[in-house]
Design a protein around this motif. Structure first.
Motif, mmCIF file in Angstrom:
data_model
loop_
_atom_site.group_PDB
_atom_site.id
_atom_site.type_symbol
_atom_site.label_atom_id
_atom_site.label_comp_id
_atom_site.label_asym_id
_atom_site.label_seq_id
_atom_site.Cartn_x
_atom_site.Cartn_y
_atom_site.Cartn_z
ATOM 1 N N LYS A 183 -12.649 -3.086 12.298
ATOM 2 C CA LYS A 183 -12.630 -3.348 14.090
ATOM 3 C C LYS A 183 -14.007 -2.651 14.995
ATOM 4 C CE LYS A 183 -8.846 -6.823 13.177
ATOM 5 N NZ LYS A 183 -7.388 -6.615 13.505
ATOM 6 N N THR A 184 -13.555 -1.070 14.664
ATOM 7 C CA THR A 184 -13.763 -0.121 15.188
ATOM 8 C C THR A 184 -15.183 -0.104 15.066
ATOM 9 O OG1 THR A 184 -12.410 1.742 14.486
ATOM 10 C CG2 THR A 184 -11.299 0.508 16.133
ATOM 11 N N GLY A 185 -15.641 -0.099 13.922
ATOM 12 C CA GLY A 185 -16.704 -0.017 13.472
ATOM 13 C C GLY A 185 -16.671 1.312 12.297
ATOM 14 N N THR A 186 -15.820 2.264 12.440
ATOM 15 C CA THR A 186 -15.492 4.154 11.463
ATOM 16 C C THR A 186 -15.615 3.171 10.328
ATOM 17 O OG1 THR A 186 -13.357 3.860 11.644
ATOM 18 C CG2 THR A 186 -15.078 4.960 13.074
ATOM 19 N N ILE A 187 -15.813 1.877 9.913
ATOM 20 C CA ILE A 187 -15.194 1.443 7.996
ATOM 21 C C ILE A 187 -16.450 0.817 8.003
ATOM 22 C CG2 ILE A 187 -13.856 1.028 6.031
ATOM 23 C CD1 ILE A 187 -13.585 3.919 6.964
ATOM 24 N N LYS A 188 -17.457 0.797 6.747
ATOM 25 C CA LYS A 188 -17.757 -0.850 6.806
ATOM 26 C C LYS A 188 -17.265 -1.562 6.775
ATOM 27 C CE LYS A 188 -21.159 2.403 3.240
ATOM 28 N NZ LYS A 188 -21.604 2.517 1.971
ATOM 29 N N LYS A 189 -17.773 -3.230 7.058
ATOM 30 C CA LYS A 189 -17.660 -4.201 7.989
ATOM 31 C C LYS A 189 -17.927 -4.748 6.109
ATOM 32 C CE LYS A 189 -17.743 -5.083 12.532
ATOM 33 N NZ LYS A 189 -16.064 -3.983 12.796
ATOM 34 N N THR A 190 -18.090 -4.595 5.381
ATOM 35 C CA THR A 190 -18.543 -5.150 3.909
ATOM 36 C C THR A 190 -17.471 -5.000 2.652
ATOM 37 O OG1 THR A 190 -20.341 -2.842 3.446
ATOM 38 C CG2 THR A 190 -21.090 -5.387 3.891
ATOM 39 N N ILE A 191 -16.702 -3.485 3.196
ATOM 40 C CA ILE A 191 -15.390 -3.305 2.565
ATOM 41 C C ILE A 191 -14.223 -4.744 1.956
ATOM 42 C CG2 ILE A 191 -13.779 -1.067 2.006
ATOM 43 C CD1 ILE A 191 -16.691 -0.588 1.761
ATOM 44 N N HIS A 192 -13.574 -4.237 1.216
ATOM 45 C CA HIS A 192 -12.888 -5.257 0.699
ATOM 46 C C HIS A 192 -11.288 -4.356 0.755
ATOM 47 C CE1 HIS A 192 -9.561 -8.255 -0.705
ATOM 48 N NE2 HIS A 192 -11.161 -8.820 -0.778
ATOM 49 N N ALA A 193 -11.052 -4.058 1.781
ATOM 50 C CA ALA A 193 -9.717 -3.185 2.073
ATOM 51 C C ALA A 193 -8.453 -3.799 1.390
ATOM 52 C CB ALA A 193 -8.808 -3.443 3.434
ATOM 53 N N LYS A 194 -8.492 -4.685 0.938
ATOM 54 C CA LYS A 194 -7.009 -5.543 -0.271
ATOM 55 C C LYS A 194 -7.740 -4.296 -0.970
ATOM 56 C CE LYS A 194 -4.031 -8.024 -2.892
ATOM 57 N NZ LYS A 194 -3.615 -9.689 -2.561
ATOM 58 N N GLN A 195 -8.873 -3.831 -1.522
ATOM 59 C CA GLN A 195 -8.843 -3.889 -3.126
ATOM 60 C C GLN A 195 -9.347 -2.105 -2.865
ATOM 61 O OE1 GLN A 195 -13.202 -5.260 -3.395
ATOM 62 N NE2 GLN A 195 -12.342 -7.432 -4.958
ATOM 63 N N VAL A 196 -9.599 -1.719 -1.761
ATOM 64 C CA VAL A 196 -9.286 -0.148 -1.587
ATOM 65 C C VAL A 196 -7.628 0.137 -1.247
ATOM 66 C CG1 VAL A 196 -10.264 1.575 0.245
ATOM 67 C CG2 VAL A 196 -12.016 0.271 -0.428
ATOM 68 N N ALA A 197 -7.439 -0.647 -1.269
ATOM 69 C CA ALA A 197 -5.348 -0.465 -1.026
ATOM 70 C C ALA A 197 -5.125 -0.311 -2.523
ATOM 71 C CB ALA A 197 -5.518 -1.255 0.002
ATOM 72 N N LEU A 198 -5.634 -1.349 -3.194
ATOM 73 C CA LEU A 198 -5.041 -1.282 -4.645
ATOM 74 C C LEU A 198 -6.055 0.147 -5.789
ATOM 75 C CD1 LEU A 198 -5.580 -5.612 -5.681
ATOM 76 C CD2 LEU A 198 -3.706 -3.850 -5.346
ATOM 77 N N PHE A 199 -7.408 0.009 -5.143
ATOM 78 C CA PHE A 199 -7.963 1.525 -5.505
ATOM 79 C C PHE A 199 -7.363 2.889 -5.310
ATOM 80 C CE2 PHE A 199 -11.435 4.894 -5.886
ATOM 81 C CZ PHE A 199 -11.160 5.199 -6.983
ATOM 82 N N ILE A 200 -6.636 2.646 -4.132
ATOM 83 C CA ILE A 200 -6.786 4.037 -4.144
ATOM 84 C C ILE A 200 -4.744 4.083 -4.169
ATOM 85 C CG2 ILE A 200 -4.939 5.188 -1.502
ATOM 86 C CD1 ILE A 200 -7.899 5.035 -0.242
ATOM 87 N N THR A 201 -3.859 3.379 -3.841
ATOM 88 C CA THR A 201 -2.355 3.621 -4.686
ATOM 89 C C THR A 201 -2.724 3.538 -6.950
ATOM 90 O OG1 THR A 201 -2.414 0.898 -4.903
ATOM 91 C CG2 THR A 201 -2.033 2.405 -3.112
ATOM 92 N N SER A 202 -3.560 3.075 -7.125
ATOM 93 C CA SER A 202 -4.184 3.683 -8.698
ATOM 94 C C SER A 202 -4.163 4.579 -9.346
ATOM 95 C CB SER A 202 -5.199 1.872 -9.112
ATOM 96 O OG SER A 202 -4.038 0.620 -9.440
ATOM 97 N N SER A 203 -5.228 4.844 -8.181
ATOM 98 C CA SER A 203 -5.941 6.260 -8.273
ATOM 99 C C SER A 203 -4.705 7.276 -8.475
ATOM 100 C CB SER A 203 -7.019 6.883 -7.598
ATOM 101 O OG SER A 203 -8.056 5.542 -7.349
ATOM 102 N N TYR A 204 -3.488 7.282 -7.187
ATOM 103 C CA TYR A 204 -3.031 7.882 -7.115
ATOM 104 C C TYR A 204 -1.873 8.088 -8.548
ATOM 105 C CZ TYR A 204 1.914 9.825 -6.264
ATOM 106 O OH TYR A 204 3.243 10.479 -5.500
ATOM 107 N N GLY A 205 -1.563 6.938 -8.373
ATOM 108 C CA GLY A 205 -0.877 6.634 -10.049
ATOM 109 C C GLY A 205 -1.202 7.385 -11.430
ATOM 110 N N GLY A 206 -2.679 7.051 -11.499
ATOM 111 C CA GLY A 206 -2.936 7.841 -12.571
ATOM 112 C C GLY A 206 -3.346 9.120 -12.369
ATOM 113 N N VAL A 207 -3.802 9.628 -11.722
ATOM 114 C CA VAL A 207 -4.085 11.139 -11.020
ATOM 115 C C VAL A 207 -2.057 12.242 -11.120
ATOM 116 C CG1 VAL A 207 -3.712 11.370 -8.917
ATOM 117 C CG2 VAL A 207 -5.234 12.713 -10.181
ATOM 118 N N ARG A 208 -1.017 11.192 -10.433
ATOM 119 C CA ARG A 208 -0.039 12.067 -11.345
ATOM 120 C C ARG A 208 0.318 11.697 -12.320
ATOM 121 N NH1 ARG A 208 3.085 15.360 -8.505
ATOM 122 N NH2 ARG A 208 3.340 14.732 -6.245
#
Length: 196
Positions: A144-169
Motif C-alpha cells: 500500500k505504501t509502494g515499497t513492495i511490488k504490487k505484483t507480489i502475492h503476499a500469501k505465497q511470499v509468507a509461505l515461502f519465507i516460513t518454509s525456507s526457515y523450516g528447511g534451513v533449520r
C-alpha cells in the motif's frame, strides 16, 4: 507465584529441555519426573497425561518464545526487507532459545507429531499460521505504501519465507551454523527482489 504454579512451570521447562534434545516420543513421563525430582502424583496433579503436558508446553512455552522471536519483530516500524532479514538472522544465529544442533522446537514437533496426533497438528498449525499471517499483513501494508511490488502475492511470499526457515533449520542440524551463513546472503537477495 504459588508453589503449584512454580511446579507446573518447572515440569514444562524440564519437559521442553528433554524433548528439544531427544524428541517427544523418546521422552517418557518417568524421564521427565526423574529430571524434576517430583513424584508421579505431582505430575498428574498438573497434567492428565503426557499429551496434555505436551500441548501445555507448546501453548505456555513455545508460543510465547515464538511470539517474541517471529511476530513482535515484524510489528515494529521500519523497512520490511530489513525486518524480515533481521528476524531470520536472529532466529538462525543469535536467539538463545534455538540451538543449531537441535533445530527449531516447533519444526521438530511438526516433523515428529503432526502426522501422528491431531491435537498436536492443530496447535502447531495455529502457531505457523499466525506467523504467516503477520508476514502476509506486513507485505500487504508495504504494498500500500509502494515499497513492495504490487505484483507480489503476499500469501505465497509468507509461505515461502516460513518454509525456507523450516528447511534451513533442519539442514543446520546436520551441516551446522555454516549452512545458515551460506543461506542468509541468498535469502537477502530474494527479499531485495520484492522491493518496488
Amino acid at each position: 507465584m504459588s508453589k503449584a504454579t512454580v511446579t507446573r512451570i518447572d515440569i514444562l521447562q524440564k519437559s521442553f529441555d528433554l524433548i528439544y534434545v531427544q524428541g517427544y516420543q523418546a521422552t517418557s513421563i518417568d524421564h521427565i519426573i526423574s529430571h524434576t525430582n517430583l513424584t508421579k502424583g505431582a505430575f498428574y496433579y498438573h497434567f492428565k497425561n503426557k499429551e496434555d503436558m505436551g500441548l501445555a508446553m507448546i501453548n505456555e512455552l513455545i508460543y510465547p518464545a515464538t511470539e517474541k522471536a517471529m511476530i513482535l519483530p515484524l510489528q515494529e516500524s521500519g523497512d520490511f526487507v530489513e525486518k524480515i532479514f533481521r528476524m531470520m538472522e536472529v532466529l538462525l544465529l543469535k536467539d538463545p532459545f534455538f540451538k543449531v544442533a537441535y533445530g527449531c522446537p516447533t519444526i521438530n514437533l511438526i516433523d515428529e507429531m503432526a502426522p501422528l496426533n491431531e491435537a498436536f497438528k492443530l496447535v502447531l498449525q495455529k502457531l505457523v499460521l499466525k506467523w504467516q499471517d503477520i508476514i502476509q499483513l506486513t507485505i500487504q501494508n508495504e504494498q500500500k505504501t509502494g515499497t513492495i511490488k504490487k505484483t507480489i502475492h503476499a500469501k505465497q511470499v509468507a509461505l515461502f519465507i516460513t518454509s525456507s526457515y523450516g528447511g534451513v533449520r533442519n539442514m543446520g542440524k546436520i551441516f551446522g551454523e555454516e549452512y545458515y551463513l551460506n543461506f542468509l546472503p541468498e535469502f537477502k537477495n530474494y527479499l531485495e527482489g520484492l522491493r518496488a
